[in-house]
Each structure stands twice: as C-alpha cells, then as structure tokens.
Design an enzyme around this catalytic site. Structure first.
Site, PDB file in Angstrom:
ATOM      1  N   GLN A  53       0.846  -1.197   0.000  1.00 16.72           N
ATOM      2  CA  GLN A  53       0.000   0.000   0.000  1.00 16.72           C
ATOM      3  C   GLN A  53       0.877   1.241   0.000  1.00 16.72           C
ATOM      4  OE1 GLN A  53      -2.334   1.878   3.433  1.00 16.72           O
ATOM      5  NE2 GLN A  53      -3.910   0.633   2.420  1.00 16.72           N
ATOM      6  N   CYS A  83      -6.348   7.139   4.978  1.00 14.10           N
ATOM      7  CA  CYS A  83      -5.697   7.446   6.256  1.00 14.10           C
ATOM      8  C   CYS A  83      -6.150   8.815   6.770  1.00 14.10           C
ATOM      9  CB  CYS A  83      -4.181   7.423   6.112  1.00 14.10           C
ATOM     10  SG  CYS A  83      -3.323   7.791   7.670  1.00 14.10           S
TER      11      CYS A  83
END
Length: 316
Positions: A53, A83
C-alpha cells in the site's frame, strides 16, 4: 496500517487463513528514493500474494513508488486514500485526496499506467458528512483501471470515533461493479455478516481487531465459509503464544534490536491484552513489564508463560 501490518504480522495472518494481507502504508516518495525504513515497511518475503500500500499526493512519485514496489515483487499495489492521520492529510495525502477528486483521479491514472500488476484503492466515505463522495471516487477509479475498492465506513473527520456506517457503503456498491470490500469496526463473525448484509460488499477487511490476534482473520473467514468446525476453530493457547513469539523475533530481526524493540511495544501490549481476555493471570502481572523490557529473552519467556497460563477450557 502504518506501524502495525509489518511482514511478521502478515505472515502469521496468512498462515492462520487470511485470504489477503496488505503492507503497512508506505510513503511513495521515500520508497522511490530508496529509504531503508520504507523498504522494510514494504517487505513481503514469505507473503503471497504480496500487496504493497502506497501513499502520497504527487502523481509522479506515486507512479515511481508503485514501480519500485512492483519491481521488488509486489503482486498488487494498493493506493491509500483513507488514512485520517493529521501528518498524512496535512500533506494532502491519505483521505485528504477525497477533497479533490480531479487530483485523486490523476494520481490513480498515474499509478495504473506505471505498473502491470493490479491496482486497488482504499478510501473512506468522504472527507466529512457534507462531502460523502466515495461513490463518485469509486466510479472514477473503475474508469481509470482500478480493480477493487475498499471503503472504511467513516468520514475522515470522524477519525475512529463513533461506529462505522456499513450501510453507507451500499452507495458505493450501487456506483461500481468492482469487487467491494467493507472495513471498519469488524471484530468478529457476527460483525462481518452484518457488514456484508448492510453494505452489499463482497468481502470484509479486518484492521485494528487483528492486532494481537493474527489468527482472527482466518477464524472469521472459516466461519463465513461455514467450515469453522472442520478447520478446528481458534488455535490453542500454545499456538497463539508461539505466534506472538515468532512475531516479536521477526521484528527484532527485521529492524534490529533497538528499533525492533520500539516497533514491538504496541504488539506486545495487544498480545498481553488478549491473553488476559483468555484468563491468563500471568499476563496481568507481566503486561507492563514486557512492553518496557529491553531483554528479548525475558519477553519471550514471559509470552510463553502468559499463554501457557490460559485455562484449557478457554483456549479452544
């Protein structure tokens, strides 16, 4: 999850039955420039398929980071647009990208063009309740060549407060034909079933609930498939203890003693908490001590004792 899904945790989760595991979030620019810690975060030895990722806000560096990861053996590249951490969103990465879908789309296009391996995308419902634009981002991602999307059922402004809104993910299901993963607050099989029902997603992703329990994802997967009994259910206490020790030793080996001890603290605390939940009196006594210990031999002995102390009737 940055600082959490290191290669040791991912190896264990796959061994215990997780279908797919994803690396820690890796800064694309640092990875592209050869930063050693970024490389360790993206490490995938012994994990197949290997998913890396990446995060960032510049299409050039995202493409370069993806290319470096793929050349190092990544089978899938996952783009992080979920995030919520201030240090990430402050640089217009992570979920901040959901504030500018034109820029987010250019970034996706750059990554897809840079690699031959599949590219996936993780997002939240939106930046805030006034801009729940995950369905539109999913449509654009599909058009750009993304192969799967994951949606955490909160906005960025919620961080991890309140409860994940699995039903809200259904709008993404209606917007795209891509495989859809629902994420957020899934801690057991009942949660997984309800998340799938409400969202219409194809798959569930387990995050924080698996910290200290790398066997959890496999347990839930077997239960959803209807073969938990045939597979023997949860591992016994001794197996859990051995997994905790293996994870700890992997962190020391990967990062070296000094850095490895720091990286291990959150994991040691979580393993101790779950040993306590199983009824270990020893874990209550040792919890604070192992988190601060700088003596690996003591930590390993304590972990072994913690799980050996679990009553047999609670260990199955």
């Amino acid at each position: 999850m940055s600082g959490v899904t290191d290669v040791g945790l991912r190896r264990l989760a796959r061994r215990f039955g997780a279908s797919l595991v994803i690396s820690e979030m890796v800064a694309s620019q640092e990875l592209a420039r050869g930063d050693e810690e970024a490389r360790m975060r993206a490490e995938g030895e012994g994990v197949l398929p290997h998913v890396v990722q990446i995060a960032g806000c510049d299409p050039h560096w995202m493409a370069e980071g993806a290319r470096v990861a793929a050349e190092a053996g990544a089978d899938i590249i996952d783009i992080n647009m979920g995030c919520p951490a201030k240090k990430v969103t402050g640089g217009w990465a992570g979920s901040a990208l959901m504030r500018d879908l034109d820029h987010a789309t250019r970034l996706v296009e750059a990554v897809v063009a840079a690699v031959r391996v599949p590219v996936t995308l993780k997002m939240r419902l939106g930046w805030d309740d006034a801009s729940r634009n995950a369905p539109e981002l999913a449509r654009r991602a599909e058009a750009a060549g993304v192969r799967l999307v994951t949606v955490h059922g909160r906005t960025r402004q919620q961080f991890y407060k309140g409860s994940a809104d699995w039903a809200a993910v259904a709008a993404v299901r209606a917007a795209t034909s891509l495989p859809l993963v629902v994420n957020g607050d899934i801690a057991d099989s009942a949660d997984a079933r309800e998340a799938l029902r409400l969202s219409g997603a194809d798959v569930v992703m387990i995050g924080r609930a698996a910290v200290g329990r790398p066997w959890l994802v496999g347990e839930i997967a077997r239960d959803l498939a209807g073969d938990a009994g045939r597979q023997g259910g949860a591992p016994d206490a001794a197996t859990r203890g051995a997994a905790a020790i293996e994870h700890y030793e992997t962190l020391l080996s990967l990062y070296g003693r000094e850095m490895g001890l720091r990286h291990a603290r959150k994991h040691l605390a979580a393993y101790a908490e779950h040993a306590i939940a199983l009824g270990s009196k020893r874990a209550r006594v040792e919890r604070a001590r192992i988190v601060t210990s700088e003596t690996p031999q003591h930590v390993i002995a304590a972990l072994r004792a913690m799980f050996a102390d679990v009553p047999l009737e609670d260990a199955a």
